[in-house]
Design a protein around this motif. Structure first.
Motif, PDB file in Angstrom:
ATOM      1  N   GLN A  11      -7.299  48.709  16.558  1.00 54.23           N
ATOM      2  CA  GLN A  11      -6.436  48.187  15.511  1.00 54.23           C
ATOM      3  C   GLN A  11      -5.016  48.653  15.716  1.00 54.23           C
ATOM      4  OE1 GLN A  11      -8.524  47.394  12.176  1.00 54.23           O
ATOM      5  NE2 GLN A  11     -10.348  48.470  12.684  1.00 54.23           N
ATOM      6  N   SER A  40     -16.368  41.429  11.839  1.00 51.83           N
ATOM      7  CA  SER A  40     -15.690  40.750  10.740  1.00 51.83           C
ATOM      8  C   SER A  40     -14.550  41.601  10.191  1.00 51.83           C
ATOM      9  CB  SER A  40     -16.688  40.450   9.620  1.00 51.83           C
ATOM     10  OG  SER A  40     -17.081  41.649   8.973  1.00 51.83           O
ATOM     11  N   ALA A  41     -13.608  40.929   9.551  1.00 49.97           N
ATOM     12  CA  ALA A  41     -12.475  41.634   8.949  1.00 49.97           C
ATOM     13  C   ALA A  41     -12.945  42.579   7.854  1.00 49.97           C
ATOM     14  CB  ALA A  41     -11.481  40.613   8.391  1.00 49.97           C
ATOM     15  N   THR A  42     -14.035  42.208   7.167  1.00 48.35           N
ATOM     16  CA  THR A  42     -14.562  43.053   6.090  1.00 48.35           C
ATOM     17  C   THR A  42     -15.052  44.386   6.625  1.00 48.35           C
ATOM     18  OG1 THR A  42     -15.232  41.103   4.831  1.00 48.35           O
ATOM     19  CG2 THR A  42     -16.278  43.193   4.251  1.00 48.35           C
ATOM     20  N   ARG A  64      -9.491  56.558   6.421  1.00 45.91           N
ATOM     21  CA  ARG A  64      -8.294  57.027   5.724  1.00 45.91           C
ATOM     22  C   ARG A  64      -8.639  57.963   4.573  1.00 45.91           C
ATOM     23  NH1 ARG A  64      -6.194  51.577   6.224  1.00 45.91           N
ATOM     24  NH2 ARG A  64      -6.972  51.166   4.115  1.00 45.91           N
ATOM     25  N   ARG A  88     -14.183  45.775   9.499  1.00 42.10           N
ATOM     26  CA  ARG A  88     -13.035  46.514  10.016  1.00 42.10           C
ATOM     27  C   ARG A  88     -12.293  47.231   8.885  1.00 42.10           C
ATOM     28  NH1 ARG A  88     -11.268  45.468  15.111  1.00 42.10           N
ATOM     29  NH2 ARG A  88     -12.369  43.826  16.267  1.00 42.10           N
ATOM     30  N   GLU A  89     -12.105  46.535   7.782  1.00 41.13           N
ATOM     31  CA  GLU A  89     -11.404  47.129   6.652  1.00 41.13           C
ATOM     32  C   GLU A  89     -12.196  48.297   6.078  1.00 41.13           C
ATOM     33  OE1 GLU A  89      -8.589  48.078   4.015  1.00 41.13           O
ATOM     34  OE2 GLU A  89      -8.420  46.686   5.711  1.00 41.13           O
ATOM     35  N   ARG A  90     -13.512  48.158   6.017  1.00 36.47           N
ATOM     36  CA  ARG A  90     -14.360  49.253   5.525  1.00 36.47           C
ATOM     37  C   ARG A  90     -14.203  50.486   6.393  1.00 36.47           C
ATOM     38  NH1 ARG A  90     -20.993  49.217   4.596  1.00 36.47           N
ATOM     39  NH2 ARG A  90     -21.267  51.475   4.767  1.00 36.47           N
ATOM     40  N   ARG A 127     -11.655  51.271   8.352  1.00 36.37           N
ATOM     41  CA  ARG A 127     -10.313  51.824   8.171  1.00 36.37           C
ATOM     42  C   ARG A 127     -10.213  52.597   6.862  1.00 36.37           C
ATOM     43  NH1 ARG A 127      -8.392  46.756  10.223  1.00 36.37           N
ATOM     44  NH2 ARG A 127      -8.170  46.000   8.085  1.00 36.37           N
ATOM     45  N   THR A 128     -10.724  52.016   5.795  1.00 36.33           N
ATOM     46  CA  THR A 128     -10.620  52.640   4.475  1.00 36.33           C
ATOM     47  C   THR A 128     -11.363  53.970   4.431  1.00 36.33           C
ATOM     48  OG1 THR A 128     -10.419  50.482   3.398  1.00 36.33           O
ATOM     49  CG2 THR A 128     -11.101  52.342   2.022  1.00 36.33           C
TER      50      THR A 128
END
Length: 222
Positions: A222, A172-174, A184, A176-178, A180-181
């Motif tokens: 990504q 899920s995009a959620t 970072r 993936r964002e977790r 990445r965040t």
């Protein structure tokens, strides 16, 4: 029987199971219908003195041996020693796949029943028929190797063209964002994986265990 093709134990002599098959689109075609196949087998049975213990038929595609109730029943009759031979009017009534047919011939040899295809003169009980069967088995082996080679070449071409291979990711995009965040913000790959495991977040393929290499693959994608 000749060339090691022993009669199936307890199977009455000269007994055969006749197998017929048409696909839906073939039913109206001349020479391919059930009546034409039945007539060809009956003529040969009368000539050779066969006793036909059963007629089995299917109306289904010949691309695979799977899902054919009539064929399964025919095989049960020869392998349970109620008949010694399975006969078809045409080779493609059994299968249009040379690989599948070669496997069926090997099954006949190993379980000691005979197989006859009238159109090509295949008869495992005769030297000529057994020779032809061995030629077809060799051709099937060649076909398997060609299929494997074409598959490998096709995959290599897709990879060279940048096409992603394997099962499609369902992350899920959620999630993936977790990933990445957290990456970072300085979290190590192992720490990100550990957090996902603690929260019981499934992987892209539905797995339960995240690894640093898995996190790295997600970031790279990504």
């Amino acid at each position: 029987m000749i060339n090691g093709m022993a009669r199936a134990k307890n199977a009455p002599a000269n007994t055969v199971v006749a197998y017929l098959r048409v696909s839906t689109e073939e039913q109206a075609e001349s020479g391919a219908g059930l009546a034409a196949q039945r007539a060809a087998i009956q003529v040969e049975a009368d000539r050779r003195g066969w006793i036909i213990v059963a007629w089995k038929e299917d109306t289904v595609s010949g691309k695979s041996l799977e899902g054919r109730e009539g064929l399964a029943e025919a095989l049960e009759l020869v392998e349970s020693r109620q008949a010694e031979t399975l006969v078809v009017a045409k080779l493609d009534r059994l299968s249009r796949s040379l690989i599948d047919f070669a496997a069926l011939m090997e099954r006949a040899r190993s379980k000691r029943w005979n197989l006859i295809a009238l159109d090509l003169g295949i008869d495992l009980a005769t030297p000529a028929g057994e020779f032809l069967a061995s030629v077809m088995a060799s051709a099937a082996q060649w076909e398997r190797r060609i299929i494997g080679q074409r598959t490998r070449e096709g995959l290599a071409a897709k990879k060279a063209a940048g096409v992603r291979l394997g099962r499609p990711a369902t992350l899920s995009a959620t999630v993936r964002e977790r990933i990445r965040t957290e990456s970072r913000n300085g979290s190590s790959l192992a720490a990100v994986a550990r957090g996902l495991n603690n929260d019981e977040v499934p992987t892209a393929q539905g797995g339960k265990k995240w690894y640093p290499s898995t996190i790295r693959a997600v970031l790279a994608s990504q």
